[in-house]
Design an enzyme around this catalytic site. Structure first.
Site, PDB file in Angstrom:
ATOM      1  CB  CYS A  86      -0.982  -0.050   1.177  1.00 30.38           C
ATOM      2  SG  CYS A  86      -2.319   1.136   1.016  1.00 30.38           S
ATOM      3  CG  HIS A 203      -3.308  -3.615   3.450  1.00 34.48           C
ATOM      4  ND1 HIS A 203      -2.288  -2.953   4.077  1.00 34.48           N
ATOM      5  CD2 HIS A 203      -4.043  -2.658   2.824  1.00 34.48           C
ATOM      6  CE1 HIS A 203      -2.392  -1.647   3.864  1.00 34.48           C
ATOM      7  NE2 HIS A 203      -3.455  -1.443   3.102  1.00 34.48           N
ATOM      8  CD  GLU A 205      -0.523  -5.497   5.869  1.00 32.15           C
ATOM      9  OE1 GLU A 205      -0.485  -6.080   4.771  1.00 32.15           O
ATOM     10  OE2 GLU A 205      -0.811  -4.283   5.989  1.00 32.15           O
TER      11      GLU A 205
END
Lengths: 237, 90
Positions: A86, A203, A205
């Site tokens: 990002c 994302h 994560e």
């Protein structure tokens, strides 16, 4: 194996990335400060999401001049793995470590939702645990994720297979309705020519557990782990 | 304006940064659509951008322009998507 997660002023996904490494891989991970200059002991450097320097001027435009970015460039030149997520991706673009730039989303809105991605290249240190053509569910959260590059650059990226992820429908088709930001050629993630620097707007994560809605992001971390393990074995033998 | 004129006074410059031709400008397009909806049907195109007013100390105009060129290339504009224009105001 040692991972570093850079905290810039305004990063807000640094802990998520840190936790993902710890939880998914159980490997050593450390925070790096934007003023650090030494990355010699690291195998992977992650530039996390957030709003570095308040997104002033352009996303990533100020962060790219942080002291640590010189070290990140040297680290990339020496073959270290660099993952930009990002805002981290936006910083890598501004720093010239990846080609292209980000424009405001086509909708002019901040878009925060799960999207579907098609794995376009699985022969990379970041995606080797995925199957080619596999459709995965990973969230995005950004205002400026509308990938743009001039025609020559995009053709070059396409020809050399550097587009790693594309936005797609749940069935894996590329259609405008499933392009959340207007990105050229549906590009959600790309890598450099050497294949050791990757940027992605989604994302991974934030998608490490079914509890969070998806665990499809785990494989990005597992891919880096198996790439580095194999590399370690090659170097030892 | 004479660029060779020696000046010890502060200069005031203006830098305009806008998207290059051919780069999608979602803000400009949305503003144009809103204007069309408001009845301004003769407004055909709106381009969005940003500007910076910059004060420089003491330099000669030519040096100041050179500095600003550099600043535009390095920071104020992203050459992948943007173009810039430098003008002296005072």
């Amino acid at each position: 194996m040692k991972f570093g997660v850079i905290t810039f002023p305004g990063s807000n996904c640094d802990y998520d990335a840190y936790r993902a490494v710890k939880e998914v891989l159980g490997e050593e991970v450390e925070y790096l400060w934007h003023q650090d200059r030494d990355l010699r002991e690291f195998d992977v450097v992650i530039l996390p999401g957030g709003f570095s320097y308040g997104d002033y001027l352009r996303t990533g435009a100020i962060a790219r001049f942080s002291a640590i970015m010189g070290a990140v460039k040297r680290f990339a030149r020496s073959g270290g793995l660099v993952l930009g997520i990002c805002n981290g991706f936006q910083i890598l673009l501004e720093a010239g470590l990846l080609p292209g730039a980000m424009l405001r989303n086509r909708s002019l809105r901040f878009v925060c939702k799960y999207v579907y991605l098609r794995v376009e290249n699985n022969s990379t240190p970041f995606t080797n645990a995925y199957k080619i053509g596999e459709v995965v569910k990973i969230p995005i959260a950004h205002s400026d994720g509308n990938y743009f590059a001039d025609q020559t650059t995009v053709e070059e990226s396409e020809k050399s297979n550097r587009v790693v992820f594309r936005y797609c429908s749940p069935g894996g088709e590329l259609d405008d309705r499933h392009n959340p930001n207007g990105s050229l050629n549906f590009i959600a993630g790309i890598m450099n020519s050497r294949g050791n620097v990757m940027g992605m707007m989604p994302h991974p994560e934030r998608a490490t557990s079914q509890l969070l809605g998806s665990s499809d992001g785990r494989l990005v971390f597992e891919s880096m782990y198996s790439y580095l393990s194999a590399k370690g074995r090659r170097e030892v033998s | 304006m004479s660029t060779s004129r020696k000046s010890r006074k502060a200069h005031l410059w203006r830098v305009d940064v806008s998207l290059k031709e051919g780069v999608l400008d979602p803000q400009g397009t949305t503003i144009r659509r809103a204007l069309t909806d408001m009845g301004y049907e003769n407004i055909k195109k709106v381009k969005s951008g940003k500007f910076f007013e910059i004060e420089l100390d003491g330099d000669r105009a030519r040096e100041a322009a050179k500095t600003l060129e550099e600043v535009c290339r390095k920071l104020l504009a992203n050459p992948v998507i943007e173009r810039y224009e430098i003008k002296r105001l005072k």
